[in-house]
Design a protein around this motif. Structure first.
Motif, mmCIF file in Angstrom:
data_model
loop_
_atom_site.group_PDB
_atom_site.id
_atom_site.type_symbol
_atom_site.label_atom_id
_atom_site.label_comp_id
_atom_site.label_asym_id
_atom_site.label_seq_id
_atom_site.Cartn_x
_atom_site.Cartn_y
_atom_site.Cartn_z
ATOM 1 N N ASN A 131 1.044 -1.325 0.066
ATOM 2 C CA ASN A 131 0.090 0.397 -0.226
ATOM 3 C C ASN A 131 0.868 1.322 0.202
ATOM 4 O O ASN A 131 0.596 2.412 -1.000
ATOM 5 C CB ASN A 131 -0.765 0.305 0.713
ATOM 6 N N ARG A 132 1.941 1.065 0.837
ATOM 7 C CA ARG A 132 2.847 2.478 1.200
ATOM 8 C C ARG A 132 2.992 2.732 -0.635
ATOM 9 O O ARG A 132 3.633 4.011 -1.336
ATOM 10 C CB ARG A 132 3.210 1.980 1.868
ATOM 11 N N ARG A 133 3.927 1.670 -1.494
ATOM 12 C CA ARG A 133 4.793 0.982 -2.403
ATOM 13 C C ARG A 133 3.477 2.343 -3.449
ATOM 14 O O ARG A 133 3.915 3.461 -4.079
ATOM 15 C CB ARG A 133 5.049 -0.474 -2.807
ATOM 16 N N GLN A 134 2.246 1.641 -3.585
ATOM 17 C CA GLN A 134 1.419 2.150 -4.692
ATOM 18 C C GLN A 134 0.954 4.300 -3.326
ATOM 19 O O GLN A 134 1.210 4.769 -4.819
ATOM 20 C CB GLN A 134 0.562 1.310 -4.896
ATOM 21 N N ALA A 135 0.660 4.544 -2.340
ATOM 22 C CA ALA A 135 1.087 5.954 -2.527
ATOM 23 C C ALA A 135 2.532 6.407 -2.878
ATOM 24 O O ALA A 135 2.002 7.544 -3.948
ATOM 25 C CB ALA A 135 0.809 5.626 -0.930
ATOM 26 N N LEU A 136 3.353 6.062 -3.030
ATOM 27 C CA LEU A 136 3.964 7.107 -3.749
ATOM 28 C C LEU A 136 4.492 6.894 -4.764
ATOM 29 O O LEU A 136 4.569 7.899 -5.623
ATOM 30 C CB LEU A 136 5.578 5.806 -3.148
ATOM 31 N N SER A 183 11.450 15.995 -6.483
ATOM 32 C CA SER A 183 11.742 15.838 -4.995
ATOM 33 C C SER A 183 11.297 14.692 -4.656
ATOM 34 O O SER A 183 10.215 14.700 -4.234
ATOM 35 C CB SER A 183 12.572 17.378 -3.686
ATOM 36 N N THR A 184 11.935 13.980 -4.693
ATOM 37 C CA THR A 184 12.087 12.836 -3.235
ATOM 38 C C THR A 184 11.473 13.227 -2.314
ATOM 39 O O THR A 184 10.134 12.399 -1.817
ATOM 40 C CB THR A 184 12.736 11.782 -3.542
ATOM 41 N N ARG A 185 11.570 14.449 -1.638
ATOM 42 C CA ARG A 185 10.638 15.059 -0.355
ATOM 43 C C ARG A 185 9.320 15.632 -0.469
ATOM 44 O O ARG A 185 9.161 14.906 0.000
ATOM 45 C CB ARG A 185 12.057 16.340 0.291
ATOM 46 N N GLU A 186 8.974 15.684 -1.289
ATOM 47 C CA GLU A 186 7.904 16.086 -1.677
ATOM 48 C C GLU A 186 7.110 15.105 -1.983
ATOM 49 O O GLU A 186 6.123 14.746 -0.848
ATOM 50 C CB GLU A 186 8.053 17.099 -3.110
ATOM 51 N N ILE A 187 7.709 14.300 -2.896
ATOM 52 C CA ILE A 187 6.049 12.408 -2.901
ATOM 53 C C ILE A 187 6.741 12.565 -1.613
ATOM 54 O O ILE A 187 5.125 11.773 -0.994
ATOM 55 C CB ILE A 187 7.085 11.883 -3.868
ATOM 56 N N SER A 202 12.180 7.686 3.581
ATOM 57 C CA SER A 202 11.434 6.506 3.579
ATOM 58 C C SER A 202 11.459 5.845 2.522
ATOM 59 O O SER A 202 10.873 4.859 2.086
ATOM 60 C CB SER A 202 9.886 6.955 4.212
ATOM 61 N N PRO A 203 10.733 6.571 1.002
ATOM 62 C CA PRO A 203 10.816 6.281 -0.229
ATOM 63 C C PRO A 203 12.136 4.987 -0.643
ATOM 64 O O PRO A 203 11.884 4.315 -1.776
ATOM 65 C CB PRO A 203 10.552 7.812 -0.651
ATOM 66 N N PHE A 204 13.113 5.540 -0.348
ATOM 67 C CA PHE A 204 14.134 4.827 -0.548
ATOM 68 C C PHE A 204 13.779 3.823 0.296
ATOM 69 O O PHE A 204 15.279 2.382 -0.237
ATOM 70 C CB PHE A 204 15.269 5.717 -0.414
ATOM 71 N N TYR A 205 13.342 2.752 0.787
ATOM 72 C CA TYR A 205 13.159 1.173 1.317
ATOM 73 C C TYR A 205 12.680 1.087 -0.063
ATOM 74 O O TYR A 205 12.638 0.179 0.205
ATOM 75 C CB TYR A 205 12.256 2.034 2.349
ATOM 76 N N HIS A 206 11.766 1.597 -0.336
ATOM 77 C CA HIS A 206 10.443 0.661 -1.154
ATOM 78 C C HIS A 206 11.499 0.935 -2.686
ATOM 79 O O HIS A 206 11.017 0.285 -3.185
ATOM 80 C CB HIS A 206 9.337 1.540 -1.743
ATOM 81 N N PHE A 207 12.130 2.108 -2.853
ATOM 82 C CA PHE A 207 12.650 2.587 -4.452
ATOM 83 C C PHE A 207 14.307 2.641 -4.261
ATOM 84 O O PHE A 207 14.551 3.636 -3.558
ATOM 85 C CB PHE A 207 12.592 3.301 -4.848
ATOM 86 N N GLY A 208 15.031 2.512 -5.233
ATOM 87 C CA GLY A 208 16.430 2.439 -5.065
ATOM 88 C C GLY A 208 16.567 4.085 -5.107
ATOM 89 O O GLY A 208 17.665 4.930 -4.889
ATOM 90 N N LYS A 265 15.168 7.844 -7.453
ATOM 91 C CA LYS A 265 13.422 8.131 -7.919
ATOM 92 C C LYS A 265 13.301 8.006 -9.149
ATOM 93 O O LYS A 265 12.523 8.182 -9.350
ATOM 94 C CB LYS A 265 13.918 10.040 -8.087
ATOM 95 N N GLN A 266 14.933 7.609 -10.564
ATOM 96 C CA GLN A 266 14.272 7.293 -11.283
ATOM 97 C C GLN A 266 13.204 5.227 -11.002
ATOM 98 O O GLN A 266 12.416 5.512 -11.527
ATOM 99 C CB GLN A 266 15.987 7.005 -12.228
ATOM 100 N N ASP A 267 13.421 4.754 -10.253
ATOM 101 C CA ASP A 267 13.670 3.446 -10.283
ATOM 102 C C ASP A 267 11.891 3.623 -9.953
ATOM 103 O O ASP A 267 10.517 3.053 -10.162
ATOM 104 C CB ASP A 267 14.189 3.223 -9.166
ATOM 105 N N LEU A 268 11.651 4.911 -9.408
ATOM 106 C CA LEU A 268 10.173 5.632 -8.872
ATOM 107 C C LEU A 268 8.928 5.623 -10.131
ATOM 108 O O LEU A 268 8.602 5.011 -10.425
ATOM 109 C CB LEU A 268 10.188 6.808 -7.832
#
Length: 72
Positions: free
Chosen positions: A25-30, A47-51, A61-67, A69-72
């Protein structure tokens, strides 16, 4: 008379149960938040901060789910 010793408590944060886990769910929210911001501001201006802020996460925290910004 010797007292019974209490069992040692595990160190660190308690593990989440299967019901408490929300990685998907967190991954989908991101992904959803990133798509929204990329559409509105553009990829380079977002920025990833804004996301993370849009989802209510800490900036790293997004880097727990994605390596990255490009992966996101």
């Amino acid at each position: 008379m010797a007292e019974l010793a209490e069992p040692k408590r595990a160190r660190g944060r308690p593990r989440k149960t299967e019901d408490e886990r929300d990685d998907g769910n967190r991954r989908q929210a991101l992904i959803s938040a990133a798509a929204q911001l990329f559409h509105r501001k553009g990829y380079d201006a977002t920025s990833t901060r804004e996301i993370a802020a849009l989802v209510g996460m800490q900036p790293g925290s997004p880097f727990y789910h994605f390596g990255n910004k490009q992966d996101l």
